[in-house]
Design an enzyme around this catalytic site. Structure first.
Site, mmCIF file in Angstrom:
data_model
loop_
_atom_site.group_PDB
_atom_site.id
_atom_site.type_symbol
_atom_site.label_atom_id
_atom_site.label_comp_id
_atom_site.label_asym_id
_atom_site.label_seq_id
_atom_site.Cartn_x
_atom_site.Cartn_y
_atom_site.Cartn_z
ATOM 1 N N ASN A 9 -25.165 20.132 42.086
ATOM 2 C CA ASN A 9 -24.929 20.095 43.533
ATOM 3 C C ASN A 9 -24.704 21.542 43.985
ATOM 4 O O ASN A 9 -23.666 22.127 43.698
ATOM 5 C CB ASN A 9 -23.688 19.225 43.810
ATOM 6 C CG ASN A 9 -23.238 19.330 45.259
ATOM 7 O OD1 ASN A 9 -23.981 19.782 46.128
ATOM 8 N ND2 ASN A 9 -22.001 18.917 45.522
ATOM 9 N N LYS A 11 -24.314 22.686 46.962
ATOM 10 C CA LYS A 11 -23.483 22.862 48.168
ATOM 11 C C LYS A 11 -24.179 23.862 49.104
ATOM 12 O O LYS A 11 -25.395 23.844 49.195
ATOM 13 C CB LYS A 11 -22.067 23.295 47.777
ATOM 14 C CG LYS A 11 -21.502 22.388 46.689
ATOM 15 C CD LYS A 11 -20.052 22.596 46.388
ATOM 16 C CE LYS A 11 -19.637 21.614 45.292
ATOM 17 N NZ LYS A 11 -18.197 21.597 45.053
ATOM 18 N N HIS A 95 -19.602 12.851 49.253
ATOM 19 C CA HIS A 95 -18.963 13.927 48.490
ATOM 20 C C HIS A 95 -17.603 14.227 49.133
ATOM 21 O O HIS A 95 -17.461 14.168 50.357
ATOM 22 C CB HIS A 95 -19.839 15.184 48.474
ATOM 23 C CG HIS A 95 -19.305 16.222 47.544
ATOM 24 N ND1 HIS A 95 -18.273 17.064 47.900
ATOM 25 C CD2 HIS A 95 -19.610 16.518 46.260
ATOM 26 C CE1 HIS A 95 -17.985 17.840 46.859
ATOM 27 N NE2 HIS A 95 -18.778 17.529 45.858
ATOM 28 N N GLU A 97 -16.091 16.830 49.833
ATOM 29 C CA GLU A 97 -16.081 17.857 50.886
ATOM 30 C C GLU A 97 -16.542 17.265 52.208
ATOM 31 O O GLU A 97 -16.058 17.637 53.278
ATOM 32 C CB GLU A 97 -16.961 19.044 50.458
ATOM 33 C CG GLU A 97 -16.254 19.880 49.388
ATOM 34 C CD GLU A 97 -17.189 20.559 48.399
ATOM 35 O OE1 GLU A 97 -18.379 20.727 48.698
ATOM 36 O OE2 GLU A 97 -16.718 20.921 47.303
ATOM 37 N N GLU A 167 -15.408 11.867 40.923
ATOM 38 C CA GLU A 167 -15.018 13.272 41.090
ATOM 39 C C GLU A 167 -13.597 13.356 41.629
ATOM 40 O O GLU A 167 -13.392 13.304 42.855
ATOM 41 C CB GLU A 167 -15.974 13.958 42.078
ATOM 42 C CG GLU A 167 -17.401 14.015 41.599
ATOM 43 C CD GLU A 167 -18.122 15.219 42.191
ATOM 44 O OE1 GLU A 167 -18.660 16.008 41.413
ATOM 45 O OE2 GLU A 167 -18.120 15.383 43.430
ATOM 46 N N GLY A 173 -14.055 22.461 41.822
ATOM 47 C CA GLY A 173 -14.023 23.882 42.155
ATOM 48 C C GLY A 173 -12.702 24.553 41.833
ATOM 49 O O GLY A 173 -12.442 25.668 42.269
ATOM 50 N N SER A 213 -15.385 20.687 37.894
ATOM 51 C CA SER A 213 -15.237 21.789 36.932
ATOM 52 C C SER A 213 -15.891 21.499 35.584
ATOM 53 O O SER A 213 -15.342 21.828 34.532
ATOM 54 C CB SER A 213 -13.760 22.165 36.758
ATOM 55 O OG SER A 213 -13.217 22.588 38.002
HETATM 56 P P1 PGA Z 1 -17.562 21.990 40.591
HETATM 57 O O1 PGA Z 1 -18.097 20.994 41.760
HETATM 58 O O2 PGA Z 1 -18.393 21.690 39.373
HETATM 59 O O3 PGA Z 1 -17.809 23.370 41.126
HETATM 60 O O4 PGA Z 1 -16.123 21.663 40.382
HETATM 61 C C1 PGA Z 1 -18.425 19.660 41.477
HETATM 62 C C2 PGA Z 1 -18.853 18.937 42.720
HETATM 63 O O5 PGA Z 1 -18.308 19.210 43.795
HETATM 64 O O6 PGA Z 1 -19.749 18.085 42.668
#
Ligand code: PGA
Length: 251
Positions: A9, A11, A95, A97, A167, A173, A213
């Site tokens: 992903n 983003k 997601h 976010e 997640e 992140g 992560s």
């Molecule tokens: P990350 O993001 O691997 O940077 O933690 C995962 C995601 O948001 O799908």
């Protein structure tokens, strides 16, 4: 036997030019992985979707969001027919976010999941608790509600084709990945919930990813677990070399 699925992903990263450079290297690797039972995908920004979908032959190309309506007065939105015309076959839904910054709810996710299923697209439906919910011991109830309300009214044949991404928001992140034990417990709980709501056959078909992560040094620990069929990878998917190394760790 469920196939594995690892999706990057991106983003709000990568211009069209950067996306083109990435896929030139990456798609051949996807072809190799597919032969070994591991599907790979990339979810770039809307702008780079066509660049990827017109080049990639072995990589699932997914949007990061989609609108549930075919067309209409929805400024700034992108519809399923628009995606299908450029051979995009999947989309991330819900997601964290988007839930946090753009007010996505289980109900709005449900409308998107229904529209994607009706159009034979592959949804990647994200669920997961926040740190505050985890500290109040609400992880299971939050995720259960996301599954129940998100999948409401979707036929079991379609549910079987949905990819669920667990997640935990506190792991995204942050560099603080959930342990494989925690991730496996929740992915198992998601499968149990789907079994309860539908049936065992459907639950056994659904592919469940862990995300948060995921890096080259921890990915194998997740994929070794019986209920974890893949990973949704943010930061570590941005460089082709790093992402290839990460996937190679589970081959
Ligand atoms: P990350 O993001 O691997 O940077 O933690 C995962 C995601 O948001 O799908």
């Amino acid at each position: 036997m469920r196939r594995k699925i690892i999706v990057g992903n991106w983003k709000m990263h990568k211009t069209i030019r950067e996306a083109r450079e990435f896929i030139a290297v990456f798609d051949a690797f996807s072809a190799e992985c597919a032969k070994k039972g591991v599907d790979l995908g990339i979810a770039p920004s809307y702008l780079a979707l066509e660049t990827l979908s017109s080049t990639a032959k072995h990589t699932l190309i997914a949007a990061q969001n989609v609108n549930e309506h075919d067309k209409g007065a929805f400024t700034g939105e992108i519809s399923i027919p628009m995606l299908r015309e450029i051979n995009v076959t999947g989309a991330i839904v819900g997601h964290s976010e988007r839930r946090a910054y753009y007010n996505e709810t289980n109900e709005s996710c449900n409308a998107k999941l229904k529209a994607l299923s009706a159009n034979n697209m592959t949804p990647i439906y994200c669920v997961g608790e926040t740190l505050a919910q985890k500290e109040k011991n609400e992880s299971e109830s939050v995720v259960r509600r996301e599954i129940e309300e998100g999948l409401k009214g979707i036929r079991k044949e379609d549910v079987a084709k949905i990819i669920v991404a667990y997640e935990p928001v506190w792991a995204i992140g942050t560099g603080k990945n959930a342990s494989p034990d925690i991730a496996e417990a929740m992915c198992g709980y998601i499968r149990e919930t789907i079994k309860e709501l539908y049936d065992e056959e459907t639950a056994e078909k659904v592919r469940i990813q862990y995300g948060g992560s995921v890096k080259v040094n921890n990915v194998a620990g997740y994929l070794a677990r019986p209920n974890i069929d893949g990973a949704l990878v943010g930061g570590a998917s941005l460089e082709a070399e790093t992402f290839i190394e990460l996937v190679s760790a589970i081959l």
